[in-house]
Design a protein around this motif. Structure first.
Motif, PDB file in Angstrom:
ATOM      1  N   ARG A 213       0.840  -1.212   0.000  1.00 17.79           N
ATOM      2  CA  ARG A 213       0.000   0.000   0.000  1.00 17.79           C
ATOM      3  C   ARG A 213       0.873   1.259   0.000  1.00 17.79           C
ATOM      4  O   ARG A 213       0.541   2.253  -0.656  1.00 17.79           O
ATOM      5  CB  ARG A 213      -0.917   0.001   1.224  1.00 17.79           C
ATOM      6  N   SER A 214       1.971   1.212   0.741  1.00 19.24           N
ATOM      7  CA  SER A 214       2.816   2.406   0.876  1.00 19.24           C
ATOM      8  C   SER A 214       3.473   2.803  -0.437  1.00 19.24           C
ATOM      9  O   SER A 214       3.842   3.969  -0.615  1.00 19.24           O
ATOM     10  CB  SER A 214       3.898   2.176   1.945  1.00 19.24           C
ATOM     11  N   VAL A 215       3.627   1.843  -1.377  1.00 18.21           N
ATOM     12  CA  VAL A 215       4.238   2.173  -2.669  1.00 18.21           C
ATOM     13  C   VAL A 215       3.189   2.334  -3.766  1.00 18.21           C
ATOM     14  O   VAL A 215       3.542   2.505  -4.937  1.00 18.21           O
ATOM     15  CB  VAL A 215       5.290   1.121  -3.084  1.00 18.21           C
ATOM     16  N   GLY A 216       1.896   2.295  -3.394  1.00 19.54           N
ATOM     17  CA  GLY A 216       0.883   2.678  -4.363  1.00 19.54           C
ATOM     18  C   GLY A 216      -0.223   1.693  -4.668  1.00 19.54           C
ATOM     19  O   GLY A 216      -1.122   2.013  -5.457  1.00 19.54           O
ATOM     20  N   ALA A 217      -0.210   0.485  -4.082  1.00 16.95           N
ATOM     21  CA  ALA A 217      -1.279  -0.468  -4.365  1.00 16.95           C
ATOM     22  C   ALA A 217      -2.618   0.083  -3.884  1.00 16.95           C
ATOM     23  O   ALA A 217      -2.722   0.570  -2.760  1.00 16.95           O
ATOM     24  CB  ALA A 217      -0.990  -1.809  -3.709  1.00 16.95           C
ATOM     25  N   HIS A 218      -3.653  -0.004  -4.743  1.00 17.92           N
ATOM     26  CA  HIS A 218      -4.987   0.442  -4.342  1.00 17.92           C
ATOM     27  C   HIS A 218      -5.615  -0.517  -3.334  1.00 17.92           C
ATOM     28  O   HIS A 218      -6.329  -0.095  -2.420  1.00 17.92           O
ATOM     29  CB  HIS A 218      -5.907   0.528  -5.564  1.00 17.92           C
ATOM     30  N   GLU A 219      -5.362  -1.811  -3.535  1.00 17.34           N
ATOM     31  CA  GLU A 219      -5.894  -2.852  -2.659  1.00 17.34           C
ATOM     32  C   GLU A 219      -4.764  -3.818  -2.323  1.00 17.34           C
ATOM     33  O   GLU A 219      -3.864  -4.047  -3.146  1.00 17.34           O
ATOM     34  CB  GLU A 219      -7.030  -3.634  -3.343  1.00 17.34           C
ATOM     35  N   ALA A 220      -4.809  -4.418  -1.133  1.00 20.67           N
ATOM     36  CA  ALA A 220      -3.813  -5.403  -0.725  1.00 20.67           C
ATOM     37  C   ALA A 220      -4.532  -6.582  -0.089  1.00 20.67           C
ATOM     38  O   ALA A 220      -5.349  -6.407   0.829  1.00 20.67           O
ATOM     39  CB  ALA A 220      -2.808  -4.789   0.250  1.00 20.67           C
ATOM     40  N   VAL A 221      -4.227  -7.788  -0.575  1.00 17.88           N
ATOM     41  CA  VAL A 221      -4.974  -8.991  -0.221  1.00 17.88           C
ATOM     42  C   VAL A 221      -4.004 -10.073   0.243  1.00 17.88           C
ATOM     43  O   VAL A 221      -2.953 -10.285  -0.381  1.00 17.88           O
ATOM     44  CB  VAL A 221      -5.769  -9.502  -1.446  1.00 17.88           C
ATOM     45  N   LEU A 222      -4.353 -10.761   1.327  1.00 19.19           N
ATOM     46  CA  LEU A 222      -3.531 -11.873   1.783  1.00 19.19           C
ATOM     47  C   LEU A 222      -3.534 -12.991   0.744  1.00 19.19           C
ATOM     48  O   LEU A 222      -4.583 -13.369   0.211  1.00 19.19           O
ATOM     49  CB  LEU A 222      -4.047 -12.417   3.112  1.00 19.19           C
ATOM     50  N   SER A 223      -2.345 -13.514   0.474  1.00 18.76           N
ATOM     51  CA  SER A 223      -2.205 -14.611  -0.482  1.00 18.76           C
ATOM     52  C   SER A 223      -2.434 -15.920   0.250  1.00 18.76           C
ATOM     53  O   SER A 223      -1.502 -16.623   0.643  1.00 18.76           O
ATOM     54  CB  SER A 223      -0.810 -14.578  -1.120  1.00 18.76           C
ATOM     55  N   ASP A 224      -3.710 -16.264   0.439  1.00 19.52           N
ATOM     56  CA  ASP A 224      -4.073 -17.474   1.167  1.00 19.52           C
ATOM     57  C   ASP A 224      -5.111 -18.257   0.377  1.00 19.52           C
ATOM     58  O   ASP A 224      -5.339 -17.994  -0.810  1.00 19.52           O
ATOM     59  CB  ASP A 224      -4.573 -17.125   2.574  1.00 19.52           C
ATOM     60  N   ALA A 225      -5.755 -19.202   1.032  1.00 19.01           N
ATOM     61  CA  ALA A 225      -6.694 -20.084   0.338  1.00 19.01           C
ATOM     62  C   ALA A 225      -7.897 -19.341  -0.235  1.00 19.01           C
ATOM     63  O   ALA A 225      -8.540 -19.823  -1.173  1.00 19.01           O
ATOM     64  CB  ALA A 225      -7.158 -21.192   1.281  1.00 19.01           C
ATOM     65  N   SER A 226      -8.202 -18.174   0.327  1.00 21.22           N
ATOM     66  CA  SER A 226      -9.360 -17.413  -0.152  1.00 21.22           C
ATOM     67  C   SER A 226      -8.973 -16.277  -1.104  1.00 21.22           C
ATOM     68  O   SER A 226      -9.812 -15.451  -1.456  1.00 21.22           O
ATOM     69  CB  SER A 226     -10.126 -16.835   1.042  1.00 21.22           C
ATOM     70  N   ALA A 227      -7.707 -16.233  -1.520  1.00 18.92           N
ATOM     71  CA  ALA A 227      -7.219 -15.101  -2.320  1.00 18.92           C
ATOM     72  C   ALA A 227      -7.962 -14.953  -3.637  1.00 18.92           C
ATOM     73  O   ALA A 227      -8.313 -13.839  -4.039  1.00 18.92           O
ATOM     74  CB  ALA A 227      -5.717 -15.246  -2.569  1.00 18.92           C
ATOM     75  N   ILE A 228      -8.208 -16.054  -4.327  1.00 14.91           N
ATOM     76  CA  ILE A 228      -8.885 -15.958  -5.620  1.00 14.91           C
ATOM     77  C   ILE A 228     -10.273 -15.350  -5.454  1.00 14.91           C
ATOM     78  O   ILE A 228     -10.661 -14.420  -6.186  1.00 14.91           O
ATOM     79  CB  ILE A 228      -8.970 -17.341  -6.296  1.00 14.91           C
ATOM     80  N   GLU A 229     -11.013 -15.843  -4.483  1.00 12.46           N
ATOM     81  CA  GLU A 229     -12.361 -15.319  -4.242  1.00 12.46           C
ATOM     82  C   GLU A 229     -12.312 -13.842  -3.877  1.00 12.46           C
ATOM     83  O   GLU A 229     -13.130 -13.040  -4.365  1.00 12.46           O
ATOM     84  CB  GLU A 229     -13.022 -16.123  -3.125  1.00 12.46           C
ATOM     85  N   THR A 230     -11.365 -13.461  -3.024  1.00  9.42           N
ATOM     86  CA  THR A 230     -11.262 -12.069  -2.591  1.00  9.42           C
ATOM     87  C   THR A 230     -10.934 -11.145  -3.760  1.00  9.42           C
ATOM     88  O   THR A 230     -11.541 -10.086  -3.931  1.00  9.42           O
ATOM     89  CB  THR A 230     -10.190 -11.923  -1.497  1.00  9.42           C
ATOM     90  N   VAL A 231      -9.971 -11.548  -4.586  1.00 12.02           N
ATOM     91  CA  VAL A 231      -9.592 -10.721  -5.727  1.00 12.02           C
ATOM     92  C   VAL A 231     -10.731 -10.641  -6.729  1.00 12.02           C
ATOM     93  O   VAL A 231     -11.005  -9.576  -7.309  1.00 12.02           O
ATOM     94  CB  VAL A 231      -8.306 -11.256  -6.386  1.00 12.02           C
ATOM     95  N   ARG A 232     -11.432 -11.745  -6.936  1.00 12.45           N
ATOM     96  CA  ARG A 232     -12.555 -11.756  -7.877  1.00 12.45           C
ATOM     97  C   ARG A 232     -13.676 -10.815  -7.428  1.00 12.45           C
ATOM     98  O   ARG A 232     -14.384 -10.230  -8.259  1.00 12.45           O
ATOM     99  CB  ARG A 232     -13.096 -13.180  -8.031  1.00 12.45           C
TER     100      ARG A 232
END
Length: 346
Positions: free
Chosen positions: A213-232
């Motif tokens: 986030r500090s370098v500009g990401a609009h959203e930041a998501v944990l890379s875990d088992a639910s990552a695909i669903e969260t990003v979608r």
């Protein structure tokens, strides 16, 4: 002179004393001002003996910056005293790819025994280094070599990957960056500068996500088992237009394929374990999606990056180490505790 070398298969690199080199015909001698530490180094040092092809002892360091101190006979086009960075993926210089500046894809390099510094040829983790030709040097003027040297790989590799996909990054599109470390955080900065896309970063801890986030990401998501669903949920049914995987292990490649949209680009940059792969085919890949694994970037793209650096668009996170402490930098790299890029300052 002092150098950091890989000397025994399976052992840690070590600080050694070696002879200061002298430039041969056409070569350039640099006094090294900064040298980057990279996961590629860690990858080749993890190879078993039957797969290791880089020679021993090997002076490490394929990200190099320095000052020209001596020119070999016939070397022209650069002056003594010039501050430069080194373009790493050396080619033959005469084939079609090299004529375009794409020496990273030179088809003759292997047969001619041409290897990049630190990945076969003596690298930049030393007090001095030899560069085979002035064409592999890019002047940096008054830029700080410590914060500029990561651009030679940690900047050049994501820049090359992003440039080819820029037509797909329209307003309302999403670019996903998996891994916000040495290369990933530069990719986030480049995406924010070069495109209107929403940038979603994935990583494994809240600390790393806050860095993204500090370098500009609009959203930041944990890379875990639910990552695909969260990003979608963020991208909507269209999925991501570009996915950049800077990790390259099977779980991250699976996430990359799971969040990619129709006619998207999935670009696998991270080396991972060298055996992970994307499942490609009808019913397994989004329609018209492309999956690529690029290698470094062109000489012209490095020149472009240095121009961008002069414009002040980068805030490269670096941790500095003295040459004597370089082995500790590799330990930190392997442990995943670096913030951004490790840079050795002789």
């Amino acid at each position: 002179m002092k150098a950091i070398q890989y000397t025994r298969i399976g052992a840690e690199p070590e600080v050694t004393e070696i002879e200061t080199p002298t430039p041969g015909p056409g070569e350039v001698l640099l006094k090294v001002t900064a040298a980057g530490v990279c996961h590629s180094d860690d990858f080749i040092m993890s190879l078993p003996e039957e797969q290791y092809v880089y020679g021993l002892p090997l002076t490490l360091g394929h990200e190099g910056a320095g000052t020209v101190v001596e020119l070999g006979e016939g070397a022209t086009g650069i002056e003594v005293g010039t501050n430069v960075v080194v373009y790493g993926p050396w080619g033959c210089g005469t084939c079609w790819q090299c004529a375009q500046g794409a020496e990273n894809y030179c088809p003759r390099a292997a047969e001619l025994g041409i290897r990049p510094p630190g990945l076969g040829a003596p690298g930049a983790l030393a007090e001095y280094m030899i560069v085979d030709s002035p064409r592999h040097l890019v002047p940096i003027g008054d830029l700080d070599p410590v914060t500029t040297v990561p651009l030679t790989d940690a900047g050049l590799t994501p820049y090359h990957a992003i440039k080819r996909s820029l037509p797909k990054l329209r307003g309302g599109s999403t670019a996903v960056v998996i891994g916000s470390g040495g290369l990933g955080h530069v990719a986030i900065e480049l995406l924010r500068h070069l495109s209107p896309a929403r940038v979603v970063a994935l990583d494994v801890s809240e600390e790393k996500l806050e860095f993204a986030r500090s370098v500009g990401a609009h959203e930041a998501v944990l890379s875990d088992a639910s990552a695909i669903e969260t990003v979608r949920k963020i991208t909507g049914p269209g999925g991501a237009a570009l996915v950049l995987d800077f990790v390259g292990y099977q779980p991250t490649i699976d996430i990359a394929m799971g969040v990619a949209g129709t006619a998207s680009d999935v670009t696998i940059v991270g080396l991972g374990d060298g055996v992970a792969h994307a499942k490609v085919g009808f019913g397994q890949t989004p329609f018209e999606a492309t999956v690529t694994a690029p290698y470094w970037g062109s000489r012209s793209e490095l020149i472009e990056l240095i121009d961008l650096a002069h414009q002040g668009i980068f805030d490269i996170a670096v941790e500095r180490f003295a040459l004597d402490d370089g082995v500790e930098a590799y330990r930190r790299l392997a442990a995943g505790t670096l913030r951004g890029r490790a840079v050795i300052v002789p």
